[in-house]
Design a protein around this motif. Structure first.
Motif, PDB file in Angstrom:
ATOM      1  N   GLY A  48      -3.057   4.916   6.351  1.00  0.00           N
ATOM      2  CA  GLY A  48      -4.012   4.007   5.436  1.00  0.00           C
ATOM      3  C   GLY A  48      -4.878   2.727   5.613  1.00  0.00           C
ATOM      4  N   ARG A  53       2.273   1.765  -3.381  1.00  0.00           N
ATOM      5  CA  ARG A  53       2.250   2.384  -4.049  1.00  0.00           C
ATOM      6  C   ARG A  53       1.358   3.791  -4.087  1.00  0.00           C
ATOM      7  NH1 ARG A  53      -1.336  -2.635  -3.258  1.00  0.00           N
ATOM      8  NH2 ARG A  53      -2.728  -1.913  -1.996  1.00  0.00           N
ATOM      9  N   VAL A  54       1.261   4.157  -3.113  1.00  0.00           N
ATOM     10  CA  VAL A  54       0.863   5.842  -2.339  1.00  0.00           C
ATOM     11  C   VAL A  54       1.972   6.908  -2.378  1.00  0.00           C
ATOM     12  CG1 VAL A  54      -0.649   7.318  -0.940  1.00  0.00           C
ATOM     13  CG2 VAL A  54      -1.136   4.781  -2.053  1.00  0.00           C
ATOM     14  N   TYR A  55       3.029   6.241  -1.907  1.00  0.00           N
ATOM     15  CA  TYR A  55       3.930   7.661  -1.143  1.00  0.00           C
ATOM     16  C   TYR A  55       5.731   7.092  -2.311  1.00  0.00           C
ATOM     17  CZ  TYR A  55       0.914   7.801   2.859  1.00  0.00           C
ATOM     18  OH  TYR A  55      -0.070   7.798   3.164  1.00  0.00           O
ATOM     19  N   THR A  74      -7.816  -5.298  -3.674  1.00  0.00           N
ATOM     20  CA  THR A  74      -6.474  -4.834  -3.964  1.00  0.00           C
ATOM     21  C   THR A  74      -6.208  -6.978  -3.004  1.00  0.00           C
ATOM     22  OG1 THR A  74      -6.875  -4.351  -1.745  1.00  0.00           O
ATOM     23  CG2 THR A  74      -6.337  -2.928  -4.207  1.00  0.00           C
ATOM     24  N   ALA A  94      -6.865   7.924  -0.523  1.00  0.00           N
ATOM     25  CA  ALA A  94      -5.697   8.720  -1.350  1.00  0.00           C
ATOM     26  C   ALA A  94      -7.091   7.795  -2.262  1.00  0.00           C
ATOM     27  CB  ALA A  94      -5.379   8.845  -1.751  1.00  0.00           C
ATOM     28  N   TYR A  95      -7.367   6.593  -2.586  1.00  0.00           N
ATOM     29  CA  TYR A  95      -8.054   6.348  -3.285  1.00  0.00           C
ATOM     30  C   TYR A  95      -9.985   6.781  -4.028  1.00  0.00           C
ATOM     31  CZ  TYR A  95      -4.043   3.288  -4.619  1.00  0.00           C
ATOM     32  OH  TYR A  95      -2.955   2.920  -4.688  1.00  0.00           O
ATOM     33  N   ASP A 118       0.901  -1.399   0.364  1.00  0.00           N
ATOM     34  CA  ASP A 118      -0.150   0.041   0.211  1.00  0.00           C
ATOM     35  C   ASP A 118       0.327   1.413   0.327  1.00  0.00           C
ATOM     36  OD1 ASP A 118      -2.482   0.336   0.202  1.00  0.00           O
ATOM     37  OD2 ASP A 118      -2.252   1.631   1.845  1.00  0.00           O
ATOM     38  N   HIS A 146      -8.951  -0.158   1.066  1.00  0.00           N
ATOM     39  CA  HIS A 146      -7.969   1.144   0.052  1.00  0.00           C
ATOM     40  C   HIS A 146      -7.322   2.510   0.594  1.00  0.00           C
ATOM     41  CE1 HIS A 146     -11.204   3.420  -1.111  1.00  0.00           C
ATOM     42  NE2 HIS A 146     -12.325   2.264  -1.166  1.00  0.00           N
ATOM     43  N   HIS A 147      -6.522   2.444   0.336  1.00  0.00           N
ATOM     44  CA  HIS A 147      -6.099   3.841   0.995  1.00  0.00           C
ATOM     45  C   HIS A 147      -6.974   4.793   0.804  1.00  0.00           C
ATOM     46  CE1 HIS A 147      -3.664   7.776   1.113  1.00  0.00           C
ATOM     47  NE2 HIS A 147      -2.426   6.488   2.072  1.00  0.00           N
ATOM     48  N   VAL A 165       2.020   9.832   7.180  1.00  0.00           N
ATOM     49  CA  VAL A 165       1.599   8.559   6.262  1.00  0.00           C
ATOM     50  C   VAL A 165      -0.011   7.507   7.256  1.00  0.00           C
ATOM     51  CG1 VAL A 165       2.085   6.527   5.689  1.00  0.00           C
ATOM     52  CG2 VAL A 165       3.709   8.041   5.388  1.00  0.00           C
TER      53      VAL A 165
END
Length: 323
Positions: A286, A237-239, A311, A302-303, A234, A299-300, A284
């Motif tokens: 999630g 994917r985001v950071y 996922t 941001a999604y 996770d 999901h995070h 951070v």
């Protein structure tokens, strides 16, 4: 020809190795200072999914608006907008989705942004007024024990000739608790904004009632290493890929994405420190799955909430019988 084919296969093989190797080189370094909480008995909650007619939505909104002091309600002002009906007029805006589980109301003029605020309620008064309003409008959850106060905040305004900002409203934030666990994400929350009047200047309501629950034992949880892998995936994917991420906190929560279920998940929190010059540390946070079989995507934040594919793992059938 055979030699050319062999050379092509060799190049594809090398490129594949470089790609895999490069992926690991550019992955964020994740350090876990937090332990994975031990699994506990909890539940997956299936939520009610009512479907209201247009007339029922209008009637419910009319009742809420009357309590809010809006007497000039007219069904002609309400128009269908995507999955809801909405009214826009003067300074009043309100909308409700077609199953009555989301309601938004705003009286912009009540914030008195152009003048001096004469009075505001104390935090205790604001909480009492908010609960009274939820009772009178029918927005109070069926099980009041599930409704908990997160905190009481406010809306501040900085005028051009002022030395300090002025408080314009008191905001009461409610959340939900089930099984002794906090329900996270946006699906279960109520926010009430109070300005100078006893009726709210704004309401944000997202709440669905429980239809049934499916108990989950300790065996249904992922083990610690599986959870850590999900967190790493996770984060990557985001950071930023060149960051060092320290995970300081992992806690078991109930995750509500506004869909048909509320299910156990792990919330992770920490700090991202980038090696790039001039890049500040970043918080951070999630969510990842806690169960080996999930009911809906986790999901995070941001999604998009509309993400259709999970996922992790395989989603279980939604028609599985509840215990």
């Amino acid at each position: 020809m055979r030699c050319n084919q062999s050379g092509l296969l060799f190049r594809v093989f090398v490129i594949g190795l470089v790609t895999l190797w490069g992926g690991s080189l550019y992955a964020a370094e994740v350090v876990f200072k937090a332990e994975i909480p031990k699994p506990q008995k909890t539940s997956v909650y299936k939520m009610e999914e009512p479907r209201l007619s247009k007339e029922e939505v209008y009637d419910r909104c009319a009742g809420i608006l009357k309590v809010s002091g809006v007497e000039s309600f007219s069904t002609e002002k309400f128009k269908p907008v995507e999955d809801r009906y909405a009214m826009f007029g003067d300074d009043i805006t309100c909308s409700m989705n077609k199953n009555g589980t989301e309601y938004f109301y705003s009286d912009f003029a009540a914030l008195n942004l152009t003048g001096k605020t004469s009075r505001l309620f104390s935090d205790e008064e604001a909480v009492k007024l908010s609960r009274d309003y939820l009772e009178k409008t029918g927005l109070m959850p069926a099980n009041e024990k599930e409704l908990r106060i997160d905190h009481v905040g406010g809306i501040m305004q900085m005028l051009s000739n002022a030395e300090s900002p002025e408080k314009k409203a008191v905001v009461v934030y409610f959340y939900r608790e089930l099984d002794g666990l906090r329900v996270r994400n946006f699906g279960s929350s109520i926010t009430v904004t109070l300005a100078e009047n006893e009726v709210p200047a704004g309401v944000q309501y997202r709440w669905r009632e429980v239809a049934s629950r499916n108990k989950v034992g300790k065996r249904g949880f992922l083990d610690a290493e599986e959870v850590k892998k999900l967190v790493r995936d996770d984060i990557n994917r985001v950071y930023a890929k060149d960051a060092e991420v320290t995970v300081d906190n992992i806690e078991l929560v109930l995750y509500d994405n506004g869909g048909a279920y509320i299910q156990p998940a792990y919330l992770y929190e920490g700090t991202s420190r980038s090696s790039a010059e001039g890049v500040a540390d970043m918080p951070v946070a999630g969510y990842v799955a806690a169960l080996s079989e999930i009911y809906e995507p986790i999901h995070h934040p941001a999604y998009s909430p509309q993400l259709k594919n999970p996922t992790t793992r395989q989603m279980i059938r939604h028609d599985e019988k509840d215990d």
